[in-house]
Design an enzyme around this catalytic site. Sequence first.
Site, PDB file in Angstrom:
ATOM      1  N   ALA A   1       0.894  -1.361  -0.009  1.00 54.32           N
ATOM      2  CA  ALA A   1      -0.031  -0.061  -0.011  1.00 54.32           C
ATOM      3  C   ALA A   1       0.808   1.208  -0.029  1.00 54.32           C
ATOM      4  O   ALA A   1       0.729   2.138  -0.725  1.00 54.32           O
ATOM      5  CB  ALA A   1      -0.870  -0.108   1.149  1.00 54.32           C
ATOM      6  N   HIS A   2       2.056   1.210   0.844  1.00 53.09           N
ATOM      7  CA  HIS A   2       2.787   2.451   0.967  1.00 53.09           C
ATOM      8  C   HIS A   2       4.230   1.952   0.614  1.00 53.09           C
ATOM      9  O   HIS A   2       4.566   0.991   1.149  1.00 53.09           O
ATOM     10  CB  HIS A   2       2.812   3.283   2.154  1.00 53.09           C
ATOM     11  CG  HIS A   2       1.500   3.556   2.606  1.00 53.09           C
ATOM     12  ND1 HIS A   2       1.109   4.469   3.622  1.00 53.09           N
ATOM     13  CD2 HIS A   2       0.317   3.687   1.992  1.00 53.09           C
ATOM     14  CE1 HIS A   2      -0.082   4.854   3.781  1.00 53.09           C
ATOM     15  NE2 HIS A   2      -0.686   4.402   2.752  1.00 53.09           N
ATOM     16  N   ASN A   3       4.874   2.735   0.134  1.00 54.68           N
ATOM     17  CA  ASN A   3       6.575   2.503  -0.135  1.00 54.68           C
ATOM     18  C   ASN A   3       7.548   3.753   0.067  1.00 54.68           C
ATOM     19  O   ASN A   3       7.045   4.765  -0.800  1.00 54.68           O
ATOM     20  CB  ASN A   3       6.622   1.776  -1.439  1.00 54.68           C
ATOM     21  CG  ASN A   3       8.092   0.961  -1.423  1.00 54.68           C
ATOM     22  OD1 ASN A   3       8.795   0.956  -0.535  1.00 54.68           O
ATOM     23  ND2 ASN A   3       8.352   0.715  -2.446  1.00 54.68           N
TER      24      ASN A   3
END
Lengths: 178, 168
Positions: free
Chosen positions: A123-125
Amino acid sequence: MAGVRRRPKHRKGSPPPATPVLDATPAGPVPLDEIERRIINGLQGGFPIRERPFLEAATTLGLGEDELIERIERLFKLGVLTRFGPLFNADRLGGINVLAAMALPESDFDRVAAFVNAQPEIAHNYRREHQFNLWFVGAAETPEKVESTFHYIESVSGYPVYRFPKEREFFVELKLHV
Amino acid sequence: MTGLTTNRQAVPVDALDLRLITATQSGLPLVPRPYHAIAEQIGLSVEEVMARLTRMLETGAIRRIGLVPNHYALGYRANGMSVWDVADDRVVELGEQIGSLVFVSHCYVRPRCLPLWPYNLFAMLHGKSREEVTAYAEEIRALLGEACGASDILYSRGILKKTGLRIT
């Protein structure tokens, strides 16, 4: 049940993409007047669930209903707001999020980062300045699914994925003040 | 390091809740009666929409209802993940205090990963400059006192990917 994200049918064996998916060059600071600051500081939560919620919120802020709606529209146009509405909690809807990190050499960073980004469960990086230089969140309906994504990333990239599942979460509230 | 433990507690949501989530997760309509508009859109009564939203807010399925600002547009350009090695028997009590500081947006206890990673408390700090973030970290350091050993701040050098919750 609320699937938070779904796995594509064919992913084993697909080669890591060559081009990193880098984006999100942020907009710079936007000048805001006193009323706009009051709205941003006062409406990060607590928007009423009532028949005329803007009217009630506007009264609390010392504004008119139409004025509040127009100001929010303007803040969207300026790129100051990304969303207005309920913020759902994935954990409480039966999904799971797990933070993880990798320590990548510069020479492999772009390739592995792009491969991590390509996984739909990620989802986030973020790139961060540390020996652990890649930090991402795996999100799925079950812990097993997140684990299988991490394992897949390890097996394709050849680098370990360090897992940091939350053991305890303290009151999380955005309190950006302007 | 393979255990996935968390304090998540799923609350039951039914098919109508899911329709409501799908209809509102990208935002409420900016009209004087937004819940009426949602009700009309998904074919429920406005009373039902408001009752279900109220229940989800009470159970924590909804964290909050309001606006979500873009950090960068507000001038918050320095984004640091501060990490702390805090004595296990004090980390919950101290984490509560740190989570309530006005400049901390997220705060978690997470497992250490020795020997590479001695830190068990994570607090996200947002400031207009690194100097501001460093000053916040000093406040946290003072609050943790002798319960804390090593610490670090990992600054973000770029968002590579950011997607919100997507209910499918």
